[in-house]
Design a protein around this motif. Structure first.
Motif, PDB file in Angstrom:
ATOM      1  N   GLY A  78       0.805  -1.211   0.000  1.00 35.32           N
ATOM      2  CA  GLY A  78       0.000   0.000   0.000  1.00 35.32           C
ATOM      3  C   GLY A  78       0.834   1.255   0.000  1.00 35.32           C
ATOM      4  N   ALA A  79       0.221   2.347   0.472  1.00 32.53           N
ATOM      5  CA  ALA A  79       0.863   3.666   0.404  1.00 32.53           C
ATOM      6  C   ALA A  79       2.147   3.719   1.225  1.00 32.53           C
ATOM      7  CB  ALA A  79      -0.128   4.725   0.883  1.00 32.53           C
TER       8      ALA A  79
ATOM      9  N   LEU B  74       2.168  -3.246  12.991  1.00 25.95           N
ATOM     10  CA  LEU B  74       1.289  -4.316  12.545  1.00 25.95           C
ATOM     11  C   LEU B  74      -0.158  -3.970  12.869  1.00 25.95           C
ATOM     12  CD1 LEU B  74       3.186  -7.546  13.667  1.00 25.95           C
ATOM     13  CD2 LEU B  74       3.268  -6.403  11.456  1.00 25.95           C
ATOM     14  N   SER B  75      -1.051  -4.351  11.981  1.00 25.48           N
ATOM     15  CA  SER B  75      -2.471  -4.149  12.259  1.00 25.48           C
ATOM     16  C   SER B  75      -2.931  -5.175  13.290  1.00 25.48           C
ATOM     17  CB  SER B  75      -3.286  -4.310  10.971  1.00 25.48           C
ATOM     18  OG  SER B  75      -3.281  -5.665  10.543  1.00 25.48           O
TER      19      SER B  75
ATOM     20  N   PRO C  96      -4.122  -6.685   5.692  1.00 26.06           N
ATOM     21  CA  PRO C  96      -3.941  -6.165   7.059  1.00 26.06           C
ATOM     22  C   PRO C  96      -5.048  -5.264   7.561  1.00 26.06           C
ATOM     23  CG  PRO C  96      -2.427  -5.094   5.520  1.00 26.06           C
ATOM     24  CD  PRO C  96      -3.043  -6.242   4.792  1.00 26.06           C
ATOM     25  N   ALA C  97      -5.728  -4.542   6.684  1.00 23.97           N
ATOM     26  CA  ALA C  97      -6.836  -3.644   7.065  1.00 23.97           C
ATOM     27  C   ALA C  97      -6.511  -2.851   8.331  1.00 23.97           C
ATOM     28  CB  ALA C  97      -8.119  -4.447   7.253  1.00 23.97           C
TER      29      ALA C  97
ATOM     30  N   PHE D 174     -12.068  -4.884   3.505  1.00 23.78           N
ATOM     31  CA  PHE D 174     -12.726  -5.218   4.774  1.00 23.78           C
ATOM     32  C   PHE D 174     -14.148  -4.675   4.793  1.00 23.78           C
ATOM     33  CE2 PHE D 174     -14.158  -4.447   9.031  1.00 23.78           C
ATOM     34  CZ  PHE D 174     -13.768  -5.572   9.728  1.00 23.78           C
ATOM     35  N   VAL D 175     -14.314  -3.423   4.416  1.00 25.38           N
ATOM     36  CA  VAL D 175     -15.634  -2.786   4.448  1.00 25.38           C
ATOM     37  C   VAL D 175     -16.595  -3.496   3.504  1.00 25.38           C
ATOM     38  CG1 VAL D 175     -16.910  -0.669   3.924  1.00 25.38           C
ATOM     39  CG2 VAL D 175     -14.748  -0.543   5.165  1.00 25.38           C
TER      40      VAL D 175
END
Length: 335
Positions: free
Chosen positions: A88-89, A164-165, A217-218, A260-261
């Motif tokens: 991701g970013a 970490l998520s 990971p959300a 996730f959403v």
């Protein structure tokens, strides 16, 4: 300076380090000796000694001791996965920083216990991955670590950065438990007490790993949302809705938090269908002319097309007039 004083200086030396290894200075490489680590579960030392060894190893990295360059293909990941694949970013930002300015802080590795001339990462997985993509060697501090020391260092380093998520911490805990590590070691690695760890393990095990991997990971989804998702999965009569949601191209193309959403919403409890009361209307001769369907919110008149189509057209044409009559009736006292 005595050896004791040297170690004290290492442990107290102040360094400024950016997230996931971007410090302001780089020490010159030095040689180092290697020794293989102990087997899983061979806890010859107390947990306090393990944590102390972990802190000493991290202090060596911070002090810049014994930094060497290792070909990226000889640096392998930890046996205990702690990250889900997600470029991701944050990963993109780190990639660009290392590409432009080089690796500013070394990672920590140990000699690989099963592969000669290879090394196993204690922390710095993303840096190692990026350097491999760039075709550059990895700057690392090599330390002789037992399996217990490695996972404590790995977990505590991520916890210190809050990197970490929630679900990644859960998978890390489950992995360590499956590897046979004592609960005390897992608690130390994740910097959490017994009740928190039990809750984390229970929740993570209640969600299929394939679902967690599909979501990623959300990081924006904390424990309450993962808990509710687990409850929605448990309430399913079968996996059809779950499988369809994960296979949806829009799900696949979304970023990890959006995935996730999307799954969370797709598994929302469905409202029960409104109860319908049907009454068949017949003419005096007995033929069916219409069906009246009533629910709590609407009433529908369905004219039988086979025998009464013309009647249906007649009723439809009279609807405005019938509505006027209805309105007049409401306005008439005792109407």
């Amino acid at each position: 300076m005595s050896r004791k004083d040297t170690l004290k200086a290492m442990l107290t030396r102040r360094t400024e380090e950016l997230p996931d290894g971007n410090s302001e200075s780089e020490p010159a490489p030095q040689p180092i000796s290697h020794v293989r680590s102990g087997a899983v579960g061979a806890m010859g030392r107390s947990l306090g000694q393990i944590a102390s060894a972990a802190e000493r190893a991290k202090a060596l990295v911070a002090s810049g001791a014994a930094v060497v360059e290792i070909p990226a293909d000889k640096v392998l990941g930890s046996f205990a996965q702690d990250r889900l694949e997600d470029e991701g970013a944050e990963f993109t930002t780190l990639y660009q920083a290392i590409k432009d300015s080089g690796q500013k802080s070394p990672i920590l590795v140990r000699p690989h216990p099963d592969k000669a001339d290879h090394y196993q990462i204690a922390y710095g997985h993303r840096r190692a991955k990026i350097l491999a993509k760039l075709g550059r060697p990895v700057r690392a501090v090599v330390q002789n670590l037992t399996d217990e020391e490695l996972v404590v260092i790995q977990g505590q380093e991520n916890s210190a950065r809050k990197d970490l998520s929630y679900v990644e911490r859960g998978l890390f805990a489950v992995t360590l438990e499956e590897q046979g590590f004592d609960r005390a070691v897992i608690m130390s690695a994740l910097s959490m007490e017994k009740t928190q760890l039990s809750r984390l393990l229970s929740l993570t095990k209640s969600i299929p790993k394939s679902v967690i991997v599909a979501i990623g990971p959300a990081p924006k989804a904390g424990r309450p949302r993962w808990t509710e998702l687990a409850e929605r999965i448990a309430a399913l009569k079968n996996n059809a809705r779950l499988d369809d949601a994960i296979a949806d191209p829009k799900f696949v193309e979304a970023d990890t938090d959006q995935r996730f959403v999307r799954l969370f919403n797709a598994l929302a409890p469905r409202k029960p269908a409104a109860k319908t009361n049907k009454v068949i209307v017949k003419a005096d001769a007995g033929q069916k002319i219409a069906t009246v369907e009533r629910t709590s919110t609407k009433l529908a008149v369905v004219v039988d097309a086979q025998g009464s189509l013309e009647f249906g057209e007649f009723v439809a044409s009279r609807l405005p007039e019938l509505f006027r009559q209805f309105e007049e009736r409401k306005e008439t006292p005792n109407g």
